[in-house]
Design an enzyme around this catalytic site. Structure first.
Site, PDB file in Angstrom:
ATOM      1  N   GLN A 291       0.867  -1.177   0.000  1.00 56.76           N
ATOM      2  CA  GLN A 291       0.000   0.000   0.000  1.00 56.76           C
ATOM      3  C   GLN A 291       0.903   1.226   0.000  1.00 56.76           C
ATOM      4  OE1 GLN A 291      -3.466  -0.218  -0.144  1.00 56.76           O
ATOM      5  NE2 GLN A 291      -3.039  -2.396  -0.471  1.00 56.76           N
TER       6      GLN A 291
ATOM      7  N   ASN B 129       2.014   5.380  -0.838  1.00 61.45           N
ATOM      8  CA  ASN B 129       1.532   6.690  -0.416  1.00 61.45           C
ATOM      9  C   ASN B 129       2.335   7.766  -1.140  1.00 61.45           C
ATOM     10  OD1 ASN B 129       1.409   9.117   1.585  1.00 61.45           O
ATOM     11  ND2 ASN B 129      -0.141   7.690   2.314  1.00 61.45           N
ATOM     12  N   ALA B 130       1.678   8.896  -1.423  1.00 60.84           N
ATOM     13  CA  ALA B 130       2.374  10.016  -2.077  1.00 60.84           C
ATOM     14  C   ALA B 130       3.566  10.460  -1.240  1.00 60.84           C
ATOM     15  CB  ALA B 130       1.399  11.174  -2.298  1.00 60.84           C
TER      16      ALA B 130
ATOM     17  N   TYR C 125       6.203   8.841   0.187  1.00 59.98           N
ATOM     18  CA  TYR C 125       6.686   7.477  -0.052  1.00 59.98           C
ATOM     19  C   TYR C 125       6.940   6.622   1.200  1.00 59.98           C
ATOM     20  CZ  TYR C 125       7.450   8.826  -4.989  1.00 59.98           C
ATOM     21  OH  TYR C 125       7.298   9.246  -6.280  1.00 59.98           O
TER      22      TYR C 125
ATOM     23  N   CYS D 170       4.854  -2.439   2.948  1.00 65.52           N
ATOM     24  CA  CYS D 170       5.015  -3.650   2.142  1.00 65.52           C
ATOM     25  C   CYS D 170       3.868  -4.636   2.392  1.00 65.52           C
ATOM     26  CB  CYS D 170       6.314  -4.354   2.515  1.00 65.52           C
ATOM     27  SG  CYS D 170       7.811  -3.494   2.044  1.00 65.52           S
TER      28      CYS D 170
ATOM     29  N   GLU E 138       4.068  -7.888   2.967  1.00 70.66           N
ATOM     30  CA  GLU E 138       4.306  -8.856   4.048  1.00 70.66           C
ATOM     31  C   GLU E 138       3.953  -8.263   5.402  1.00 70.66           C
ATOM     32  OE1 GLU E 138       6.272  -7.883   1.617  1.00 70.66           O
ATOM     33  OE2 GLU E 138       7.663  -9.433   0.964  1.00 70.66           O
TER      34      GLU E 138
HETATM   35  N1  THU Z   1       7.609  -4.178  -1.414  1.00 65.37           N
HETATM   36  C1  THU Z   1       6.884  -5.116  -0.737  1.00 65.37           C
HETATM   37  O1  THU Z   1       5.650  -5.036  -0.670  1.00 65.37           O
HETATM   38  N2  THU Z   1       7.543  -6.120  -0.138  1.00 65.37           N
HETATM   39  C2  THU Z   1       8.905  -6.289  -0.158  1.00 65.37           C
HETATM   40  O2  THU Z   1       9.416  -7.171   0.506  1.00 65.37           O
HETATM   41  C3  THU Z   1       9.712  -5.422  -0.996  1.00 65.37           C
HETATM   42  C4  THU Z   1       9.058  -4.216  -1.520  1.00 65.37           C
HETATM   43  C5  THU Z   1       6.901  -3.061  -2.043  1.00 65.37           C
HETATM   44  C6  THU Z   1       7.176  -1.733  -1.404  1.00 65.37           C
HETATM   45  C7  THU Z   1       6.885  -0.800  -2.546  1.00 65.37           C
HETATM   46  O3  THU Z   1       5.480  -0.541  -2.569  1.00 65.37           O
HETATM   47  C8  THU Z   1       7.248  -1.594  -3.789  1.00 65.37           C
HETATM   48  O4  THU Z   1       7.303  -2.951  -3.386  1.00 65.37           O
HETATM   49  C9  THU Z   1       8.603  -1.214  -4.412  1.00 65.37           C
HETATM   50  O5  THU Z   1       9.602  -1.246  -3.462  1.00 65.37           O
END
Ligand code: THU
Length: 160
Positions: free
Chosen positions: A63, A65-66, A68, A73, A75
Site C-alpha cells: 500500500q 503513499n504520495a 513514499y 510492504c 508482508e
Molecule cells: N515491497 C513489498 O511489498 N515487499 C517487499 O518485501 C519489498 C518491496 C513493495 C514496497 C513498494 O510498494 C514496492 O514494493 C517497491 O519497493
C-alpha cells in the site's frame, strides 16, 4: 580473531506445481492479493498470504503513499493484520509473489530487510519456525524453512 561462518538453507522448486497442494493454494491467495496492491508509484505489486494454525488465511498487498515512506510492504500489511486479528494463532507459512508493470519477473524475489525483521518477531514469539515461499510472477519458487535463514544474526527480545 575467530571466524564465524553462518549458513542459510533454501530449497528451489522449478514451478509452483512442484509444491504441495496447500502451498499452491496459499500462493494463489498471494497472487489474488498481489493484484489488489495499491502501487501507483513503483508499479511493483506484491502479494502475501499467511497460513495460520487456526486454518485462517490472511492476505496483504503493498500500500503506497504520495509520501513514499508512509507506504507499507505486503508482508507487513499481512503479518500485522494476522497479529491484530488472531493474536493467539501461530503462523505456519507465508507465500509471497511479485509482479511488475514494467517487466516480467520470472525469478523469486525475497522479502525486504524490514519485512524480515517484522516477520522474525512472530517466529520468536511463537517459538516455532515460519516457512517462507517466494516467487516472481511465474517460474521458480524458493523456500526458506525459517525466517532466520533470511535473517541470520537476528535482533530480537534477547538482544535488548
Ligand atoms: N515491497 C513489498 O511489498 N515487499 C517487499 O518485501 C519489498 C518491496 C513493495 C514496497 C513498494 O510498494 C514496492 O514494493 C517497491 O519497493
Amino acid at each position: 580473531m575467530k571466524p564465524l561462518k553462518i549458513t542459510s538453507n533454501f530449497e528451489v522448486f522449478e514451478s509452483l506445481e512442484a509444491l504441495p497442494e496447500a502451498i499452491q493454494e496459499l500462493m494463489k491467495n498471494a497472487f489474488e492479493a498481489r493484484d489488489k496492491a495499491y502501487a501507483p508509484y513503483s508499479q511493483f505489486n506484491v502479494g502475501a498470504a499467511i497460513a495460520l494454525d487456526n486454518n485462517e488465511t490472511i492476505t496483504g498487498s503493498n500500500q503506497e503513499n504520495a509520501s513514499y515512506p508512509s507506504g507499507l510492504c505486503a508482508e507487513r500489511t499481512a503479518i500485522y493484520y494476522a497479529g491484530a486479528k488472531y493474536p493467539d494463532a501461530r503462523v505456519k507459512d507465508i507465500a509471497i509473489s511479485v509482479r511488475s508493470v514494467k517487466h516480467r519477473v520470472e525469478t523469486p524475489v525475497p522479502p525486504c530487510g524490514a519485512c524480515r525483521q517484522a516477520l522474525v518477531e512472530y517466529e520468536v514469539k511463537q517459538n516455532e519456525a515460519i516457512a517462507v515461499y517466494f516467487m516472481g510472477e511465474t517460474g521458480q519458487v524458493m523456500k526458506a524453512n525459517s525466517i532466520k535463514d533470511l535473517l541470520p544474526l537476528v535482533f530480537d527480545k534477547d538482544s535488548l
